[in-house]
Design an enzyme around this catalytic site. Structure first.
Site, short mmCIF file in Angstrom:
data_model
loop_
_atom_site.label_atom_id
_atom_site.label_comp_id
_atom_site.label_asym_id
_atom_site.label_seq_id
_atom_site.Cartn_x
_atom_site.Cartn_y
_atom_site.Cartn_z
CD GLU A 177 -2.79 1.52 0.48
OE1 GLU A 177 -2.43 1.61 -0.64
OE2 GLU A 177 -3.96 1.93 1.02
CG ASP A 178 -1.07 4.71 -1.53
OD1 ASP A 178 -1.57 4.11 -0.46
OD2 ASP A 178 -1.64 5.52 -2.19
CB ILE A 179 -0.07 6.82 2.12
CG1 ILE A 179 0.24 7.74 3.22
CG2 ILE A 179 -1.44 6.99 1.59
CD1 ILE A 179 0.52 9.18 2.79
CB VAL A 180 -1.18 3.97 6.86
CG1 VAL A 180 -2.16 3.56 8.18
CG2 VAL A 180 -0.94 2.40 6.23
CG ASP A 181 -4.50 9.99 6.89
OD1 ASP A 181 -3.93 10.22 7.97
OD2 ASP A 181 -5.37 10.79 6.16
CE LYS A 219 -0.97 11.27 5.38
NZ LYS A 219 -1.92 12.51 4.78
CG PHE A 253 -2.87 15.66 0.85
CD1 PHE A 253 -3.61 14.93 1.51
CD2 PHE A 253 -2.63 15.60 -0.35
CE1 PHE A 253 -4.33 14.24 0.63
CE2 PHE A 253 -3.28 14.76 -1.34
CZ PHE A 253 -4.27 14.05 -0.76
NE ARG A 277 -4.02 8.15 -9.30
CZ ARG A 277 -4.41 7.80 -7.97
NH1 ARG A 277 -3.86 7.57 -7.29
NH2 ARG A 277 -5.66 7.87 -7.94
P1 IMP Z 1 -6.66 5.44 5.60
O1 IMP Z 1 -8.00 4.70 5.22
O2 IMP Z 1 -7.20 6.94 6.30
O3 IMP Z 1 -5.64 5.23 6.06
O4 IMP Z 1 -6.53 6.20 4.09
C1 IMP Z 1 -5.72 5.69 3.35
C2 IMP Z 1 -6.15 6.24 1.72
O5 IMP Z 1 -6.10 7.48 1.75
C3 IMP Z 1 -4.51 5.80 1.10
O6 IMP Z 1 -4.66 4.80 0.47
C4 IMP Z 1 -4.66 7.17 -0.11
O7 IMP Z 1 -5.47 6.74 -1.01
C5 IMP Z 1 -5.48 8.31 0.88
N1 IMP Z 1 -4.72 9.12 1.43
C6 IMP Z 1 -4.16 9.50 2.77
N2 IMP Z 1 -3.52 10.53 3.09
C7 IMP Z 1 -2.92 10.88 1.53
C8 IMP Z 1 -1.87 11.73 1.27
O8 IMP Z 1 -1.26 12.62 1.96
N3 IMP Z 1 -1.93 11.81 -0.12
C9 IMP Z 1 -2.67 10.94 -0.99
N4 IMP Z 1 -3.36 10.02 -0.63
C10 IMP Z 1 -3.84 10.09 0.65
MG MG Z 2 -4.13 3.95 -1.30
#
Ligand code: IMP
Ligand code: MG
Length: 186
Positions: free
Chosen positions: A99-103, A131, A152, A165
């Protein structure tokens, strides 16, 4: 209309490539020659995924999955739906989810639960960016690229309103640019 300049690198191509190589080495070492199914989470992981699998020296197959979370545009609603599912069976296979990123962690929590029901032999998770500030669902990350602060980011597969992208590096996007990307999308 004049072209806007691309946002500057926050993590350079060289930094990212070095870390991706290290992650690939760790995964190769830990799996000790066992076959692996690598699953990329669309769309954001596509560049990280392509670079990482080339640094994993194991017999492997690839597949993709896509999750969409519903809510308004700035916050996750907590409701995640699988909008594109695997084509391969992962039963009794070693699996690496990429996966690219976890928020907040909501997307990955949902995907991990979804994949666990398919009875893989093992399920590991590799994430490029974490993050930790907003993490409210615990996510067991086995391989992590970078921990970043609550900003972001775009590029290297990540988007803002489907833009950026294709940037070869990770950039930090200002709030005004985010707003602009969104209004262009609408
Ligand atoms: P989560 O479910 O809140 O962990 O969100 C994860 C998804 O939100 C990621 O797979 C991204 O698609 C998107 N996302 C969260 N933060 C960013 C960011 O800083 N840039 C771009 N996409 C983000
Ligand atoms: Mg994603």
């Amino acid at each position: 209309m004049a072209e806007r300049k691309n946002p500057a690198p926050f993590l350079t191509e060289v930094q990212v490539a070095k870390r991706v190589k290290e992650l690939g080495e760790s995964i190769t070492k830990d799996l000790k020659g066992k076959p692996l199914v690598c699953i990329g989470v669309l769309k954001g992981s596509f560049i990280f995924f392509a670079d990482l699998v080339r640094q994993i020296h194991l017999p492997l197959s690839i597949d993709f999955i896509r999750a969409s979370s519903y809510g308004n545009k700035t916050t996750s609603s907590g409701s995640v739906k699988i909008s594109f599912d695997l084509s391969l069976s992962i039963e009794e296979k070693h699996v690496l989810l990429i996966e690219d990123i976890v928020d907040t962690g909501l997307t990955l929590r949902h995907l991990l639960d979804h994949l666990k029901h398919r009875n893989p032999k093992s399920l590991r998770l590799c994430v490029l960016l974490l993050k930790p500030g907003k993490l409210y669902k615990p996510v067991p990350i086995d391989y992590l690229g970078f921990t970043i602060d609550d900003r972001f980011v775009v590029g290297y597969g990540l988007d803002a309103g489907e833009k950026y992208r294709n940037l070869p590096y990770v950039a930090s996007l200002s709030t005004s640019r985010r707003k602009k990307s969104r209004s262009e999308e609408e």
